[in-house]
Design an enzyme around this catalytic site. Structure first.
Site, PDB file in Angstrom:
ATOM      1  N   LYS A  22       1.041 -12.345   7.615  1.00 52.74           N
ATOM      2  CA  LYS A  22       0.951 -11.784   6.261  1.00 52.74           C
ATOM      3  C   LYS A  22       1.188 -10.278   6.287  1.00 52.74           C
ATOM      4  O   LYS A  22       1.970  -9.744   5.506  1.00 52.74           O
ATOM      5  CB  LYS A  22      -0.442 -12.061   5.686  1.00 52.74           C
ATOM      6  CG  LYS A  22      -0.780 -11.235   4.458  1.00 52.74           C
ATOM      7  CD  LYS A  22      -2.184 -11.477   3.971  1.00 52.74           C
ATOM      8  CE  LYS A  22      -3.239 -10.597   4.604  1.00 52.74           C
ATOM      9  NZ  LYS A  22      -3.287  -9.207   4.111  1.00 52.74           N
ATOM     10  N   ASN A  23       0.514  -9.586   7.201  1.00 61.57           N
ATOM     11  CA  ASN A  23       0.602  -8.119   7.205  1.00 61.57           C
ATOM     12  C   ASN A  23       1.991  -7.624   7.609  1.00 61.57           C
ATOM     13  O   ASN A  23       2.380  -6.522   7.259  1.00 61.57           O
ATOM     14  CB  ASN A  23      -0.453  -7.511   8.133  1.00 61.57           C
ATOM     15  CG  ASN A  23      -1.841  -7.572   7.517  1.00 61.57           C
ATOM     16  OD1 ASN A  23      -1.992  -7.998   6.369  1.00 61.57           O
ATOM     17  ND2 ASN A  23      -2.847  -7.159   8.267  1.00 61.57           N
ATOM     18  N   ARG A  93      -4.303  -4.492  -2.253  1.00 60.87           N
ATOM     19  CA  ARG A  93      -4.149  -3.095  -1.891  1.00 60.87           C
ATOM     20  C   ARG A  93      -2.800  -2.812  -1.225  1.00 60.87           C
ATOM     21  O   ARG A  93      -2.236  -1.731  -1.374  1.00 60.87           O
ATOM     22  CB  ARG A  93      -5.296  -2.744  -0.945  1.00 60.87           C
ATOM     23  CG  ARG A  93      -5.637  -1.325  -0.975  1.00 60.87           C
ATOM     24  CD  ARG A  93      -6.561  -0.939   0.125  1.00 60.87           C
ATOM     25  NE  ARG A  93      -6.390   0.483   0.321  1.00 60.87           N
ATOM     26  CZ  ARG A  93      -5.420   1.011   1.020  1.00 60.87           C
ATOM     27  NH1 ARG A  93      -4.556   0.240   1.628  1.00 60.87           N
ATOM     28  NH2 ARG A  93      -5.312   2.316   1.119  1.00 60.87           N
ATOM     29  N   CYS A 117     -12.383  -1.009  -1.671  1.00 63.84           N
ATOM     30  CA  CYS A 117     -12.506  -2.454  -1.611  1.00 63.84           C
ATOM     31  C   CYS A 117     -13.758  -2.771  -0.803  1.00 63.84           C
ATOM     32  O   CYS A 117     -14.470  -1.867  -0.372  1.00 63.84           O
ATOM     33  CB  CYS A 117     -11.262  -3.096  -1.014  1.00 63.84           C
ATOM     34  SG  CYS A 117     -11.074  -2.792   0.725  1.00 63.84           S
ATOM     35  N   ARG A 122     -10.606   3.292   0.717  1.00 64.62           N
ATOM     36  CA  ARG A 122      -9.265   3.084   1.273  1.00 64.62           C
ATOM     37  C   ARG A 122      -8.331   4.162   0.712  1.00 64.62           C
ATOM     38  O   ARG A 122      -7.540   3.904  -0.199  1.00 64.62           O
ATOM     39  CB  ARG A 122      -8.737   1.690   0.912  1.00 64.62           C
ATOM     40  CG  ARG A 122      -9.634   0.522   1.258  1.00 64.62           C
ATOM     41  CD  ARG A 122      -9.629   0.145   2.711  1.00 64.62           C
ATOM     42  NE  ARG A 122      -8.369  -0.265   3.255  1.00 64.62           N
ATOM     43  CZ  ARG A 122      -7.971  -1.531   3.393  1.00 64.62           C
ATOM     44  NH1 ARG A 122      -8.734  -2.513   2.979  1.00 64.62           N
ATOM     45  NH2 ARG A 122      -6.811  -1.821   3.955  1.00 64.62           N
ATOM     46  N   ASP A 316      -9.521  -6.262  12.251  1.00 60.28           N
ATOM     47  CA  ASP A 316      -9.392  -7.522  11.507  1.00 60.28           C
ATOM     48  C   ASP A 316      -9.938  -8.726  12.280  1.00 60.28           C
ATOM     49  O   ASP A 316      -9.953  -9.840  11.749  1.00 60.28           O
ATOM     50  CB  ASP A 316      -7.927  -7.775  11.128  1.00 60.28           C
ATOM     51  CG  ASP A 316      -7.465  -6.867   9.993  1.00 60.28           C
ATOM     52  OD1 ASP A 316      -8.312  -6.158   9.422  1.00 60.28           O
ATOM     53  OD2 ASP A 316      -6.262  -6.871   9.680  1.00 60.28           O
ATOM     54  N   ARG A 408      -6.373 -15.507   0.745  1.00 63.75           N
ATOM     55  CA  ARG A 408      -5.433 -14.372   0.763  1.00 63.75           C
ATOM     56  C   ARG A 408      -4.684 -14.298   2.089  1.00 63.75           C
ATOM     57  O   ARG A 408      -3.569 -13.780   2.145  1.00 63.75           O
ATOM     58  CB  ARG A 408      -6.194 -13.049   0.572  1.00 63.75           C
ATOM     59  CG  ARG A 408      -6.667 -12.780  -0.832  1.00 63.75           C
ATOM     60  CD  ARG A 408      -7.260 -11.388  -0.937  1.00 63.75           C
ATOM     61  NE  ARG A 408      -6.432 -10.441  -0.202  1.00 63.75           N
ATOM     62  CZ  ARG A 408      -6.894  -9.482   0.595  1.00 63.75           C
ATOM     63  NH1 ARG A 408      -8.179  -9.314   0.751  1.00 63.75           N
ATOM     64  NH2 ARG A 408      -6.067  -8.680   1.230  1.00 63.75           N
TER      65      ARG A 408
END
Ligand code: UD1
Length: 451
Positions: A22-23, A93, A117, A122, A316, A408
């Site tokens: 995803k990132n 974000r 968040c 952030r 993460d 997500r």
């Protein structure tokens, strides 16, 4: 609102594949703003963050098609709109990664400030500092950052991107994307070294950019006049891979993980080995698409973990490893150096019997051998993953509320874990999240309760 119901204690067995990252995919998709030629991306995961990015790019004039599952084609067809609205940015974000491409390609951008968040403040000061060094000018209006490029084209420069917590991943993505179309050469010092930055540089180079040094703290970009189309396969998700490794370890199981970016996970596998988990790659060479067997016995040793920028231990994976160390035989210390407030899962894990003592950016974890099932609340994406892992190993039944956070970043996680033996199912709760759920049967999943 969906929840997971998990009956702990089942051993896992079999093979599970890691999805595309995803990132990595989010800034790759934003790169479509840099050209009017088509980009084709393969292995794009089907996640709510990806759908949000599709929505945002659609508003910004990018036509997006999905010829087959996991594949997206993106092509800019209309450059009139340059406003990333708060409605979308507040849901994700990472929307900020359109800022650099918009300024480079259109000379203007209006992006709503993302705000804080659940994992803390952030800021985007480093993004703005880097883009200002390339010649962009910003003002703040109605919570939006409004940027323009005097003269219409960015100009290369030497930029130091380090901040108090190290470099910035999405900031580096924004600056290197923007610098591809700048006049002259840009050198980014203290650039983020994350594999997602390497993936972005690889795509941009395929589009005609001239970037070298990605993956190191110094990245050099020689600006070009225009970029073209390209095809690219997204790297596998190292955080999903690490999460699956912990799933095997915490349930004392043996699991084979394919499409596993082992080369990007050395800090995590180093800690797994310290805990006593066996990590066996099928081939000798470390690769970004390895096949790896993970196995763990009954006894898990404690260890210390400090999160750091890549190649250090990823923030993460902090919540997932906290769940694992909560059932180890002794005391561990976890220190969070990227997002010092990222500990919302501490209170929820404590509800499952974990013995945790947090002081500032550090949490002492005293292993308890076995956790107990409980209803718990997901607070953010990775914290949710930590709670799911804890529940897989706990005695009795747990219910993880608000799994939209998990959705997500993990595609159909419950179905994929169930396929390797976990007793997990998705249930629909009413909006008050009452303890007596309404029955909602989702595809392929048995109802949790009789009506
Ligand atoms: C990315 C990842 C996120 C991961 C994080 C750190 C995506 C979509 N998200 O987020 O999952 O947890 O990297 O590995 O890729 N900072 C500043 N000023 C800035 C920007 C950041 O001070 O302008 C600080 C942050 O508050 C944080 C640290 O720098 O303490 C790292 O943040 P950053 O690397 O920017 O995180 P993201 O790129 O937003």
């Amino acid at each position: 609102m969906d929840a997971f119901e998990i009956e702990g204690g089942a051993r896992l067995a079999g093979e599970i594949r890691v999805n595309g990252s995803k990132n990595a995919a989010l800034p790759l998709m934003a790169a479509s703003l840099l050209t009017d030629q088509p980009l084709t991306l393969a292995d794009v995961p089907d996640l709510s963050d990806i759908r949000n990015m599709r929505h945002l790019l659609d508003e910004l004039g990018v036509e997006i098609n999905q010829p087959q599952p996991g594949q997206l084609t993106l092509q800019t067809t209309d450059t009139s709109e340059s406003h990333a609205r708060y409605d979308i940015v507040k849901t994700m974000r990472a929307s900020v990664c359109v800022l650099g491409p918009l300024l480079a390609a259109r000379g203007r951008a209006r992006v709503s400030l993302p705000g804080g968040c659940a994992i803390g403040q952030r800021p985007i000061d480093l993004h703005l500092h880097g883009l200002e060094a390339l010649g962009a000018r910003f003002q703040l209006e109605q919570g939006d950052v409004i940027g323009h490029v005097p003269g219409g084209r960015l100009v290369g420069n030497r930029i130091f991107l380090g901040g108090s917590f190290g470099s910035t991943v999405l900031g580096t993505a924004n600056i290197i994307s923007a610098a591809t179309l700048a006049r002259g050469t840009t050198i980014v010092e203290s650039a983020a070294c994350e594999p997602e930055i390497v993936d972005l540089a690889n795509l941009l180079n395929r589009m005609g950019a001239r970037i070298s040094g990605a993956g190191s703290p110094r990245i050099t970009i020689e600006g070009v006049d225009q970029l073209g189309g390209a095809s690219h396969r997204v790297i596998p998700d190292r955080i999903e891979a690490g999460t699956l490794m912990v799933a095997a370890a915490i349930t004392r199981s043996e699991l084979t993980i394919t499409n596993c970016p082992l080369d990007a996970l050395m800090a995590a596998t180093n800690r797994l080995e310290a805990i006593g988990v066996v990590v066996e790659p099928a081939d000798d060479a470390l690769s970004m698409r390895s096949k790896v067997r993970i196995s763990a016995g009954e006894s898990l040793s404690p260890c210390d973990i400090t999160t750091q920028p890549h190649p250090g231990f990823p923030t993460d994976l902090q919540a997932q490893f906290m769940a694992l160390l909560a059932v180890a035989d002794g005391h561990s210390v976890i220190t969070e150096k990227i997002f010092p407030e990222r500990f919302l899962h501490v209170a929820e894990l404590s509800r499952m019997g974990a013995r945790l003592f947090r002081q500032g950016p550090t949490t002492i974890v005293s292993g308890v051998g076995r956790l107990v099932g409980a209803p718990v609340m997901a607070s953010d994406l990775r914290a949710s993953a930590g709670l799911v892992l804890a529940a897989l190993a706990a005695r009795g039944t747990s219910r993880i509320l608000r799994v939209y956070h998990l959705d997500r970043g993990y595609e159909r996680l419950e179905e994929r874990l169930a396929a390797v033996g976990a007793r997990i199912k998705r249930i629909g709760l009413d909006e008050h999240e009452s303890p007596q759920p309404k029955v909602v049967v989702r595809k392929g999943i048995a109802p949790a309760y009789q009506p």
